[in-house]
Design an enzyme around this catalytic site. Structure first.
Site, PDB file in Angstrom:
ATOM      1  N   ASP A  37      26.344  35.591  39.908  1.00 31.09           N
ATOM      2  CA  ASP A  37      27.903  36.035  41.237  1.00 31.09           C
ATOM      3  C   ASP A  37      27.312  36.309  42.198  1.00 31.09           C
ATOM      4  O   ASP A  37      28.095  36.701  42.851  1.00 31.09           O
ATOM      5  CB  ASP A  37      28.165  37.517  40.226  1.00 31.09           C
ATOM      6  CG  ASP A  37      30.200  38.165  40.667  1.00 31.09           C
ATOM      7  OD1 ASP A  37      29.519  37.429  40.758  1.00 31.09           O
ATOM      8  OD2 ASP A  37      30.174  38.488  39.401  1.00 31.09           O
ATOM      9  N   HIS A  77      32.164  44.651  33.453  1.00 32.49           N
ATOM     10  CA  HIS A  77      31.285  44.047  34.451  1.00 32.49           C
ATOM     11  C   HIS A  77      31.926  44.312  35.382  1.00 32.49           C
ATOM     12  O   HIS A  77      33.012  44.783  35.856  1.00 32.49           O
ATOM     13  CB  HIS A  77      31.829  42.200  34.399  1.00 32.49           C
ATOM     14  CG  HIS A  77      31.565  41.414  35.670  1.00 32.49           C
ATOM     15  ND1 HIS A  77      30.551  40.122  35.512  1.00 32.49           N
ATOM     16  CD2 HIS A  77      31.711  41.720  37.151  1.00 32.49           C
ATOM     17  CE1 HIS A  77      30.348  39.772  36.518  1.00 32.49           C
ATOM     18  NE2 HIS A  77      31.334  40.846  37.113  1.00 32.49           N
ATOM     19  N   HIS A 125      32.538  46.023  39.347  1.00 30.89           N
ATOM     20  CA  HIS A 125      32.420  46.247  41.302  1.00 30.89           C
ATOM     21  C   HIS A 125      31.839  46.741  41.673  1.00 30.89           C
ATOM     22  O   HIS A 125      33.260  48.335  40.860  1.00 30.89           O
ATOM     23  CB  HIS A 125      33.069  44.869  41.090  1.00 30.89           C
ATOM     24  CG  HIS A 125      32.644  43.086  41.073  1.00 30.89           C
ATOM     25  ND1 HIS A 125      32.363  42.728  42.644  1.00 30.89           N
ATOM     26  CD2 HIS A 125      32.529  42.725  40.035  1.00 30.89           C
ATOM     27  CE1 HIS A 125      32.220  41.656  41.312  1.00 30.89           C
ATOM     28  NE2 HIS A 125      32.660  41.071  40.047  1.00 30.89           N
ATOM     29  N   CYS A 185      33.227  37.696  44.712  1.00 31.19           N
ATOM     30  CA  CYS A 185      33.863  36.980  44.215  1.00 31.19           C
ATOM     31  C   CYS A 185      34.589  35.938  45.621  1.00 31.19           C
ATOM     32  O   CYS A 185      35.637  36.157  46.789  1.00 31.19           O
ATOM     33  CB  CYS A 185      35.255  37.227  43.070  1.00 31.19           C
ATOM     34  SG  CYS A 185      36.086  35.246  42.708  1.00 31.19           S
ATOM     35  N   ASN A 212      28.943  43.815  43.438  1.00 30.98           N
ATOM     36  CA  ASN A 212      28.747  43.613  41.921  1.00 30.98           C
ATOM     37  C   ASN A 212      28.124  45.519  41.591  1.00 30.98           C
ATOM     38  O   ASN A 212      26.911  46.230  42.175  1.00 30.98           O
ATOM     39  CB  ASN A 212      28.109  42.753  40.531  1.00 30.98           C
ATOM     40  CG  ASN A 212      28.860  41.746  40.515  1.00 30.98           C
ATOM     41  OD1 ASN A 212      28.994  40.686  41.481  1.00 30.98           O
ATOM     42  ND2 ASN A 212      29.220  41.624  39.758  1.00 30.98           N
TER      43      ASN A 212
END
Ligand code: HMG
Ligand code: MG
Length: 314
Positions: free
Chosen positions: A30, A221, A223, A254, A263
């Protein structure tokens, strides 16, 4: 010397927190998928080896997506070959049968598919409608399971979408349960653009619980776009979540969602977990040294507050 001056926070346990958390490291995938610079494959391999050596239990290595869509990870096969036997146990992103074939050729054992909670992002990230994404994943998950692979499923845009705005919680639960019904073992719920806040996290975890999906099958997950990633992690810990995705040095974003910035940094997460007395198994000094080293390769400083504080001190 006081603990925080020795590079660690003072540990004070809080009620209602888990004993142990699993950190699922996504920096090599990522993180690097979103860098302008193409990092040489031998630097990526060294990065993954250093992350494993720092004690991270799971290091997602790369993506078997179309190289035109993510040129930064076009060297996925070379990377996995360089990593050798250690690489076979690491998860990789796979969107479809072509990606699975590439992973099977290399004898890999874990894949992660990545669905979207919204129609627009399914189209922008996968070139599929919301419904077509499940049609694409279905044979891939079935074949992967037949081959004995473990399949994780990401759900992106769980807390908001840059094109559609607010994303209804029931729509996220529908996307997640459809991915589990295909045969995925776990879901990673992505706040892809970092707009989520703590109450929203609790409500989403509760909604999955009501749909029969317990916290043992969920990862979060986050950010840090709006500085909420640690607050959201704290809320998720309170809600019973014990797996968290994080990215070394806060690398990432992304490529198909421009408003997605870094992230949650692994070092920031490790600092907070250590302070809460939650076991994670990760060596913070080794992580900071790795992120300082990677930042030098990328020609910029790490956005992680903990890397900046400890990296400068060291
Ligand atoms: P498409 O253009 O619709 O593909 O892309 P297709 O199925 O029509 O195939 C077209 C051609 O591509 C064919 O070749 C295929 O073989 C080839 P041709 O016959 O024309 O010569 N092809 C492939 N080649 C190599 N590897 C493959 C592959 N698939 C097809 N896997 C596709 C559809 C899904 C492939 C494309 O949209 C894609 O690669 N998307 C990936 C986007 C991506 O990686 N985004 C970043 C990851 S998601 C994320 O970061 C969010 C997350 O972190 C969670 C969060 O933050 O919330 C997970
Ligand atoms: Mg992400």
């Amino acid at each position: 010397m006081p603990e925080h001056l020795a590079g660690l926070p003072m540990t004070v346990r809080a009620d209602g927190m888990p004993e142990r958390v699993t950190i699922y490291e996504v920096g090599a995938r990522d993180g690097l998928q979103n860098e302008k610079a193409i990092v040489p494959v031998e630097v990526k391999a060294e990065f993954v080896r250093r992350l494993l050596a720092a004690g991270l239990p799971i290091v997602e290595a790369t993506s078997f997506v179309h190289p035109r869509w993510v040129p930064q990870l076009a060297d996925a096969a070379e990377l996995m070959a360089d990593l050798g036997e250690a690489g076979r146990h690491l998860p990789v992103l796979v969107p479809n049968d072509r990606g699975l074939d590439r992973a099977l050729d290399l004898g890999l054992e874990h894949i992660a598919i990545f669905g979207s909670a919204t129609e627009t992002f399914a189209s922008k990230n996968l070139n599929r409608t919301f419904d077509e994404q499940f049609t694409m994943f279905e044979p891939t998950v079935a074949r992967a399971r037949e081959a004995g692979m473990d399949v994780r499923a990401y759900v992106s845009m769980c807390f908001g979408d840059p094109w559609e705005g607010a994303v209804p919680i029931d729509q996220v639960v529908t996307a997640g349960t459809r991915l589990l019904d295909l045969g995925a073992s776990h879901l990673s719920l992505g706040d892809t653009i970092g707009v989520g806040t703590a109450g929203h996290v609790g409500a989403l975890v509760a909604a999955f619980g009501e749909a029969g999906v317990g916290t043992d099958r969920l990862a979060m997950h986050f950010h840090d776009t709006y500085g909420q990633a640690l607050a959201n992690t704290h809320a998720a810990l309170r809600a019973g979540i014990t797996t968290f995705d994080a990215s070394a040095g806060g690398l990432g974003g992304c490529p198909y969602a421009r408003s997605a910035t870094g992230n949650l940094a692994t070092e920031d997460l490790v600092w907070m977990l250590t302070g809460l007395g939650i076991d994670h198994g990760v060596d913070l000094d080794a992580m900071v040294a790795t992120s300082v080293w990677m930042a030098a390769h990328l020609g910029r400083t790490s956005p992680s507050a903990v890397v900046r504080a400890l990296g400068a001190a060291g």
